[in-house]
Design an enzyme around this catalytic site. Structure first.
Site, mmCIF file in Angstrom:
data_model
loop_
_atom_site.group_PDB
_atom_site.id
_atom_site.type_symbol
_atom_site.label_atom_id
_atom_site.label_comp_id
_atom_site.label_asym_id
_atom_site.label_seq_id
_atom_site.Cartn_x
_atom_site.Cartn_y
_atom_site.Cartn_z
ATOM 1 N N LYS A 267 74.108 -25.027 -29.256
ATOM 2 C CA LYS A 267 74.797 -26.068 -28.492
ATOM 3 C C LYS A 267 76.243 -26.227 -28.966
ATOM 4 C CE LYS A 267 74.150 -30.858 -27.094
ATOM 5 N NZ LYS A 267 73.110 -31.798 -26.671
ATOM 6 N N ARG B 152 63.202 -26.240 -23.197
ATOM 7 C CA ARG B 152 63.348 -25.346 -24.355
ATOM 8 C C ARG B 152 63.067 -23.913 -23.897
ATOM 9 N NH1 ARG B 152 64.455 -28.971 -27.278
ATOM 10 N NH2 ARG B 152 63.363 -30.264 -28.765
ATOM 11 N N ARG C 106 72.071 -37.983 -25.688
ATOM 12 C CA ARG C 106 71.018 -38.201 -24.685
ATOM 13 C C ARG C 106 69.705 -38.528 -25.368
ATOM 14 N NH1 ARG C 106 69.242 -33.911 -21.695
ATOM 15 N NH2 ARG C 106 68.413 -35.299 -20.131
#
Ligand code: BTN
Length: 333
Positions: free
Chosen positions: A196, A330, A131
């Site tokens: 992630k 974030r 992305r």
């Protein structure tokens, strides 16, 4: 090495990779016999593995092995683990050793009027897309790189929230292997233990007001070698760290079992059908977060998502709603 040269080299190496995939020591002689080539030809092939990041060990007096082995994608195993609904919806299963980007490939198919129901997996991508213009690191056999093409009758608004629903589908697939601590980070990351684990990239094609098509691209880290880690610019984790031993083929099938029915029913059901499940897995629910766009930054408390998948942020008592394309999120330490 150019991409097409690399692709050919990998195709030639597939038989020797399949022999070495068990992680056991194989003598040059036994490899030569199995491949029907001389020991010198075996040696040449083995030397070609290194540029693909495959760490071949030479075991003195005994032969060669790929430490840890390789869990290669196998058509028969994936197809054998598909549920009836996924079998019905799957147009074509494409397994590649190496491509530039599975999203680019499937998007190209859709633009040529094909590609509906195609699920393409690649062992390695040389130009994996992430992305926000990022690249996606995809070393050989280090993860699951999957793109699914799907055509919709109806405008793109029917796909609102789809990337979040895909996150829910991935969480379900991971839950079927008892992967612990899976969470979702708005808008479309799968996290585990604060890092992630997987990312989702949707790319659209066609007439956005009428018949349109989407590529659902998913990259999931399974076992990333340290040599690849330097290229990743955010905290990451792989499945081997949290739940080692999951067969990539069975996981690939579990993903298709969730994703294909989701794509079929999404225009009718929409994100509302996934919202509760998404919120139950929300990594940042009730936490102070920071949102960035190119020009602005907002700080507030993450307060879940609405029926369209937009993020609700409580900024100094005001309810603000943010849509995925604009901003990135974030946590605040
Ligand atoms: C993200 O930035 O989080 C999204 C990453 C998406 C990566 C996947 S890997 C398979 C597919 N092909 C690509 O080029 N990108 C997606």
């Amino acid at each position: 090495m150019s991409t097409s040269t690399a692709k050919n080299a990998l195709q030639q190496l597939r038989p020797v990779l399949e022999l070495l995939a068990d992680g056991e020591v194989h003598s040059g002689e036994s490899l030569g016999t199995a491949l029907g080539v001389s020991r010198a030809a075996v040696w040449k092939q083995l030397q070609k593995l290194e540029p693909f990041g495959l760490a071949l060990e030479s075991v003195k007096g005994r032969g060669y092995r790929l430490a840890g082995g390789l869990n290669l994608l196998q058509r028969g195993t994936i197809e054998g683990a598909l549920a009836p609904a996924a079998q019905r919806l799957l147009g074509e299963l494409v397994l590649c050793d190496q491509v530039d980007s599975t999203n680019a490939q499937v998007l190209g198919m859709l633009e040529r009027g094909a590609g509906h129901g195609v699920a393409m997996f690649a062992e390695q991508q040389t130009a994996g897309r992430g992305r926000r213009g990022r690249s996606w690191v995809s070393p050989f056999s280090g993860g699951i790189n999957l793109s699914i093409g799907w055509q919709f009758a109806g405008g793109v608004q029917l796909l609102e929230g789809l990337s979040l629903a895909v996150g829910v589908a991935l969480a379900r697939a991971l839950a079927s292997f008892d992967v612990p601590d899976v969470r979702l980070k708005w808008p479309n990351d799968v996290w585990c233990r604060g890092r992630k684990l997987a990312g989702v990239l949707l790319e659209l094609s066609g007439d956005l007001t009428d018949r349109c098509a989407v590529v659902v691209g998913i990259g999931l880290n399974v076992g990333l070698p340290q040599s690849s880690a330097a290229a990743i610019d955010q905290p990451w984790i792989d499945l081997n760290t949290v739940r080692p031993g999951i067969d990539r083929n069975l996981l690939a099938a579990a993903m298709l079992n969730e994703l294909l029915p989701l794509l079929e029913s999404y225009p009718a059901r929409g994100f509302a059908a996934y919202r509760d499940e998404w919120q139950a897995l929300d990594q940042f629910a009730g936490q102070q977060v920071r949102l960035h766009s190119v020009q602005h930054e907002w700080c507030g408390v993450a307060s879940g998502v609405d029926d369209s998948g937009a993020l609700i942020l409580n900024v100094d008592g005001d309810r603000r709603v943010f849509h995925g394309g604009e901003v990135s999120l974030r946590g605040v330490e």
